[in-house]
Design a protein around this motif. Structure first.
Motif, PDB file in Angstrom:
ATOM      1  N   ARG A   3     172.957 144.730 101.039  1.00  0.00           N
ATOM      2  CA  ARG A   3     172.434 144.609 100.610  1.00  0.00           C
ATOM      3  C   ARG A   3     172.480 143.550  99.767  1.00  0.00           C
ATOM      4  NH1 ARG A   3     168.438 148.604 100.777  1.00  0.00           N
ATOM      5  NH2 ARG A   3     168.243 149.076  98.616  1.00  0.00           N
ATOM      6  N   VAL A   4     171.836 142.840  99.061  1.00  0.00           N
ATOM      7  CA  VAL A   4     172.055 140.956  97.910  1.00  0.00           C
ATOM      8  C   VAL A   4     171.255 141.116  97.303  1.00  0.00           C
ATOM      9  CG1 VAL A   4     171.951 138.746  98.614  1.00  0.00           C
ATOM     10  CG2 VAL A   4     172.636 140.155 100.173  1.00  0.00           C
ATOM     11  N   ILE A   5     170.974 141.057  96.240  1.00  0.00           N
ATOM     12  CA  ILE A   5     170.280 141.177  95.325  1.00  0.00           C
ATOM     13  C   ILE A   5     170.641 140.177  94.187  1.00  0.00           C
ATOM     14  CG2 ILE A   5     172.028 142.089  93.274  1.00  0.00           C
ATOM     15  CD1 ILE A   5     169.430 144.080  92.249  1.00  0.00           C
ATOM     16  N   THR A   6     169.435 139.609  94.801  1.00  0.00           N
ATOM     17  CA  THR A   6     169.023 138.332  93.029  1.00  0.00           C
ATOM     18  C   THR A   6     168.180 138.683  91.987  1.00  0.00           C
ATOM     19  OG1 THR A   6     169.149 135.525  93.099  1.00  0.00           O
ATOM     20  CG2 THR A   6     167.082 137.320  94.524  1.00  0.00           C
ATOM     21  N   PHE A   7     167.957 138.260  90.570  1.00  0.00           N
ATOM     22  CA  PHE A   7     167.070 137.818  89.679  1.00  0.00           C
ATOM     23  C   PHE A   7     166.041 136.034  89.707  1.00  0.00           C
ATOM     24  CE2 PHE A   7     170.019 141.390  89.745  1.00  0.00           C
ATOM     25  CZ  PHE A   7     170.193 141.849  89.322  1.00  0.00           C
ATOM     26  N   GLY A   8     164.898 136.824  88.849  1.00  0.00           N
ATOM     27  CA  GLY A   8     164.977 135.462  88.031  1.00  0.00           C
ATOM     28  C   GLY A   8     163.107 135.646  88.095  1.00  0.00           C
ATOM     29  N   THR A   9     162.536 134.376  87.275  1.00  0.00           N
ATOM     30  CA  THR A   9     161.666 134.577  86.760  1.00  0.00           C
ATOM     31  C   THR A   9     160.103 133.925  87.875  1.00  0.00           C
ATOM     32  OG1 THR A   9     162.262 134.114  84.843  1.00  0.00           O
ATOM     33  CG2 THR A   9     159.442 133.808  84.538  1.00  0.00           C
ATOM     34  N   ASP A  29     171.935 142.341 104.946  1.00  0.00           N
ATOM     35  CA  ASP A  29     170.183 142.535 105.580  1.00  0.00           C
ATOM     36  C   ASP A  29     169.079 142.798 104.787  1.00  0.00           C
ATOM     37  OD1 ASP A  29     172.150 142.690 108.432  1.00  0.00           O
ATOM     38  OD2 ASP A  29     173.156 144.035 106.765  1.00  0.00           O
ATOM     39  N   GLU A  30     168.753 143.522 103.717  1.00  0.00           N
ATOM     40  CA  GLU A  30     168.137 143.804 103.013  1.00  0.00           C
ATOM     41  C   GLU A  30     168.593 142.328 101.352  1.00  0.00           C
ATOM     42  OE1 GLU A  30     166.791 147.857 104.833  1.00  0.00           O
ATOM     43  OE2 GLU A  30     168.184 147.467 102.487  1.00  0.00           O
ATOM     44  N   LEU A  31     166.966 142.342 101.140  1.00  0.00           N
ATOM     45  CA  LEU A  31     167.456 140.935 100.077  1.00  0.00           C
ATOM     46  C   LEU A  31     165.882 141.956  98.700  1.00  0.00           C
ATOM     47  CD1 LEU A  31     167.689 138.469  97.965  1.00  0.00           C
ATOM     48  CD2 LEU A  31     165.371 137.671  98.862  1.00  0.00           C
ATOM     49  N   ILE A  32     167.032 141.834  97.778  1.00  0.00           N
ATOM     50  CA  ILE A  32     166.102 143.246  96.729  1.00  0.00           C
ATOM     51  C   ILE A  32     165.940 141.894  95.861  1.00  0.00           C
ATOM     52  CG2 ILE A  32     166.048 144.996  94.623  1.00  0.00           C
ATOM     53  CD1 ILE A  32     168.777 145.570  98.397  1.00  0.00           C
ATOM     54  N   VAL A  33     164.802 141.450  94.714  1.00  0.00           N
ATOM     55  CA  VAL A  33     164.705 139.995  94.160  1.00  0.00           C
ATOM     56  C   VAL A  33     164.205 141.521  92.952  1.00  0.00           C
ATOM     57  CG1 VAL A  33     163.460 138.605  92.982  1.00  0.00           C
ATOM     58  CG2 VAL A  33     164.021 138.908  95.906  1.00  0.00           C
ATOM     59  N   ASP A  88     175.850 145.281  98.065  1.00  0.00           N
ATOM     60  CA  ASP A  88     176.718 144.363  98.089  1.00  0.00           C
ATOM     61  C   ASP A  88     177.094 143.257  97.269  1.00  0.00           C
ATOM     62  OD1 ASP A  88     177.586 147.181 100.121  1.00  0.00           O
ATOM     63  OD2 ASP A  88     175.800 145.785 100.532  1.00  0.00           O
ATOM     64  N   ILE A  89     176.153 142.647  97.000  1.00  0.00           N
ATOM     65  CA  ILE A  89     176.404 140.892  96.446  1.00  0.00           C
ATOM     66  C   ILE A  89     175.317 141.069  95.616  1.00  0.00           C
ATOM     67  CG2 ILE A  89     176.062 138.618  97.397  1.00  0.00           C
ATOM     68  CD1 ILE A  89     176.721 139.911 100.106  1.00  0.00           C
ATOM     69  N   LEU A  90     175.206 139.921  94.675  1.00  0.00           N
ATOM     70  CA  LEU A  90     174.513 139.875  93.828  1.00  0.00           C
ATOM     71  C   LEU A  90     175.068 137.636  94.058  1.00  0.00           C
ATOM     72  CD1 LEU A  90     172.957 139.067  91.054  1.00  0.00           C
ATOM     73  CD2 LEU A  90     175.422 138.986  89.703  1.00  0.00           C
ATOM     74  N   VAL A  91     173.451 137.434  94.653  1.00  0.00           N
ATOM     75  CA  VAL A  91     173.440 136.114  94.488  1.00  0.00           C
ATOM     76  C   VAL A  91     172.973 135.379  93.274  1.00  0.00           C
ATOM     77  CG1 VAL A  91     172.131 134.441  95.796  1.00  0.00           C
ATOM     78  CG2 VAL A  91     173.336 136.231  96.612  1.00  0.00           C
ATOM     79  N   MET A  92     173.118 134.356  92.444  1.00  0.00           N
ATOM     80  CA  MET A  92     172.533 133.552  91.471  1.00  0.00           C
ATOM     81  C   MET A  92     172.699 132.385  91.580  1.00  0.00           C
ATOM     82  SD  MET A  92     171.074 135.823  89.238  1.00  0.00           S
ATOM     83  CE  MET A  92     170.708 135.267  87.414  1.00  0.00           C
TER      84      MET A  92
END
Length: 132
Positions: A3-9, A29-33, A88-92
């Motif tokens: 599971r990948v998570i990222t944040f933004g405006t 496999d999954e992107l959470i925003v 599992d992963i934070l992407v910025m």
């Protein structure tokens, strides 16, 4: 399942946003925003986004490789969001390089290069000034 998570405006949505979300999605496999709330944006930039948080969420929800979208209320809550969504992963974007290394005990942190020559702020300035 990764599971990948990222944040933004994600205000004034553009190809740079698509690029970073698409690249982030490839890390798992999954992107959470997490979409920054209007209140959070005001606290960071002393101005509200052009589009409401509801509109920005709707835009992100329509992207086929995004699994889940939520409102980010506070920058200080990043670790709680990571835990809540079992990321599992934070992407910025690399404009945040090093600023989230403190969560590395909880998940892997990846900083991706931004799309060159495109910026929400610049787009808004061009539109407001009438330049081309």
């Amino acid at each position: 399942m990764t599971r990948v998570i990222t944040f933004g405006t994600f205000d004034v949505f553009h190809v740079g946003h698509v690029n970073i979300l698409e690249r982030a999605a490839k890390y798992g496999d999954e992107l959470i925003v997490g979409v920054s709330s209007d209140k959070l944006n005001f606290s960071k930039k002393n101005k509200y986004p052009i589009y409401s948080q509801e509109d920005r969420i709707k835009i992100i929800q329509c992207i086929k490789f995004v699994k889940e979208v939520f409102i980010e209320e506070s920058l200080e809550e990043k670790l709680n969001y990571i835990r809540k969504f079992k990321a599992d992963i934070l992407v910025m974007g690399d404009d945040w390089e090093g600023r989230f290394d403190w969560v590395k005990d909880e998940c892997k942190v990846v900083y991706l290069p931004r799309t060159p020559s495109i910026s929400t702020t610049e787009i808004i300035e061009v539109v407001r000034s009438g330049r081309k």
